[in-house]
Design a protein around this motif. Structure first.
Motif, short mmCIF file in Angstrom:
data_model
loop_
_atom_site.label_atom_id
_atom_site.label_comp_id
_atom_site.label_asym_id
_atom_site.label_seq_id
_atom_site.Cartn_x
_atom_site.Cartn_y
_atom_site.Cartn_z
N ASN A 93 0.97 -1.27 0.12
CA ASN A 93 -0.04 -0.10 0.01
C ASN A 93 0.93 1.31 -0.05
N ILE A 94 2.17 1.17 -0.10
CA ILE A 94 3.04 2.25 0.11
C ILE A 94 4.01 2.26 -0.83
N LEU A 95 4.23 3.75 -1.30
CA LEU A 95 5.01 4.05 -2.48
C LEU A 95 6.11 5.18 -1.99
N ILE A 96 7.39 5.05 -2.12
CA ILE A 96 8.20 6.14 -1.79
C ILE A 96 8.35 6.87 -3.05
N ILE A 230 -0.90 11.59 0.57
CA ILE A 230 0.45 12.14 0.32
C ILE A 230 1.06 12.69 1.74
N ASN A 231 2.31 12.51 1.86
CA ASN A 231 3.03 13.10 2.97
C ASN A 231 4.49 13.12 2.76
N GLY A 245 9.23 11.88 -0.26
CA GLY A 245 7.78 11.82 -0.04
C GLY A 245 7.37 10.63 -0.17
N TYR A 246 6.02 10.30 0.23
CA TYR A 246 5.35 9.02 0.16
C TYR A 246 3.88 9.05 0.05
#
Ligand code: PMP
Ligand code: GLU
Length: 388
Positions: A93-96, A230-231, A245-246
């Motif tokens: 579920n995560i993308l850097i 988005i963070n 960011g991720y």
């Protein structure tokens, strides 16, 4: 045209332009008091720099997996659960990405088709409308008002939705207004988007910069199946130049974004990913002094601005910007608008600010307080004497 129509339709980032102009003037020896920059004036904390040095010494100098290193994804998952109550995310579920700006573009470009409509709340951050153009989609601007502390109103959103609405861009704490949206609004918007099957990109980059007793609420808690969070590390950890960011969101869409990223940038910077891992794993004590300093500066700035005739400034609860209304001051000076005032301030007093028009709001000024209290005092003295 010697270049593509899409690129021809884009405008330069006005916020980056101000920063560039300030740097040019400084290089010429001019002392500029800058309220323009949207970045912390602090240096990256030492423990983060040490992690980067270690990564270099340990040979972490190659391409990583396109979607980012697993350790950083795990840290992001723990952070989202601990800070935002977002449970159930896995590495899938995560993308850097290379900064929150790149993360945003990955999301915008993956969701939107040509002619789709995306709702953007004004005042808006400058890059949303331009990123939407890259997908040949259309921004539908929904204005927010100072009287409502710049929080959008549901009735205005309802009036702007059409059969083509595919996405809403949400940004809380907000750039440029500093507004922190209430839980009530976030929950209502989540219900509304679920009923109409509308995506939300939730830009939470200023999450850690929040004042008074206010709290940050992520819409992903109420709308996980349609929210792309988005963070990043730029603002909270004073890491704007590191470019990490991720994104967090439903697995199948993250997979598409990772594929896109793999074709465009291969992967985010390896060393910066290890530094960001240390940043996110920290207990927060190393960054609290920055937040506290911003709060003190905000208080000073709002109080001073409201003593200047023709300026009205609400006290925002987040980010590091104030967004005063300057219509009366501009009229008194016989000027056409905020753009002219901004030029005048820079020319006559070497004070840099950004006009509200850059954010789709005429009659306002954005002043960043990510600069020392001494400079803030000096800059406000100059604005005051110029406007008086
Ligand atoms: N969103 C908002 C609202 C911002 O102000 C910024 C600041 N540049 C960004 C996203 C992008 O941050 P970065 O790319 O430095 O992570
Ligand atoms: N987000 C910052 C600002 O609004 C940095 C500049 C930019 O990325 O456009 O000033």
């Amino acid at each position: 045209m010697p270049f593509s129509e899409i690129v021809g339709s884009l405008s330069e980032s006005p916020t980056l332009k101000v920063t560039q102009r300030v740097n040019e003037l400084k290089a010429m020896g001019v002392k500029v008091l800058s309220f323009g920059a949207g970045e912390p004036d602090f240096d990256t904390p030492d423990y983060i720099k040490q992690a980067a040095i270690e990564a270099l010494n340990n040979g972490k100098t190659r391409y990583t997996t396109a979607s980012g290193i697993p350790e950083l994804k795990d840290a992001v998952i723990r952070k989202l659960e601990h800070d935002n109550g977002l449970k159930g995310y896995t590495r899938k579920n995560i993308l850097i990405s290379s900064g929150a700006k790149h993360a945003l573009w990955n999301a915008v470009f993956t969701i939107l088709n040509p002619d789709d409509e995306a709702i953007v709340f004004a005042p808006y951050w400058v890059s949303y409308t331009e990123q939407i153009k890259t997908a040949e989609a259309r921004s539908v601007i929904v204005p927010c008002h100072a009287e409502n502390h710049f929080e959008p109103r549901m009735e205005d959103i309802e009036a702007s939705v059409t059969a083509k609405t595919r996405l809403i861009l949400l940004n809380t704490p907000n750039n440029p207004t500093g507004a922190v949206y209430t839980k009530k609004f976030i929950k209502e918007l989540a219900r509304f988007c679920r009923e109409r099957s509308i995506w939300v990109i939730s830009d939470e980059i200023y999450e850690k910069l929040i004042y008074d007793s206010k709290k940050h609420y992520s819409i992903a808690k109420y709308l996980p199946e349609k929210t792309i969070v988005i963070n990043g590390v730029s603002k909270a950890y004073a890491m704007t130049g590191w470019r990490i960011g991720y994104v967090a969101g439903p697995e199948w869409i993250i997979k598409k974004m990772a594929m896109l990223q793999g074709q465009i940038t291969s992967c985010p910077n390896s060393i910066a990913q290890y530094a960001s891992l240390a940043a996110i794993q920290g207990d927060g004590s190393d960054i609290e002094y920055m937040r506290a300093a911003f709060e003190e500066r905000r208080d000073y700035m709002v109080e001073r601005l409201n003593t200047i005739p023709g300026i009205h400034c609400k006290k925002p609860s987040g980010a590091f910007y104030v967004f005063p209304e300057i219509r009366e001051a501009v009229e008194k000076m016989g000027m056409r608008g905020a753009d002219e005032l901004v030029e005048y301030l820079l020319e006559k007093s070497s004070v840099a600010a950004v006009s509200g028009t850059a954010f789709g709001a005429e009659g306002f000024l954005r002043l960043s307080y990510a600069t020392s209290l001494e400079e803030i005092k000096e800059g406000l003295d100059k604005i005051e004497s110029l406007l008086k």
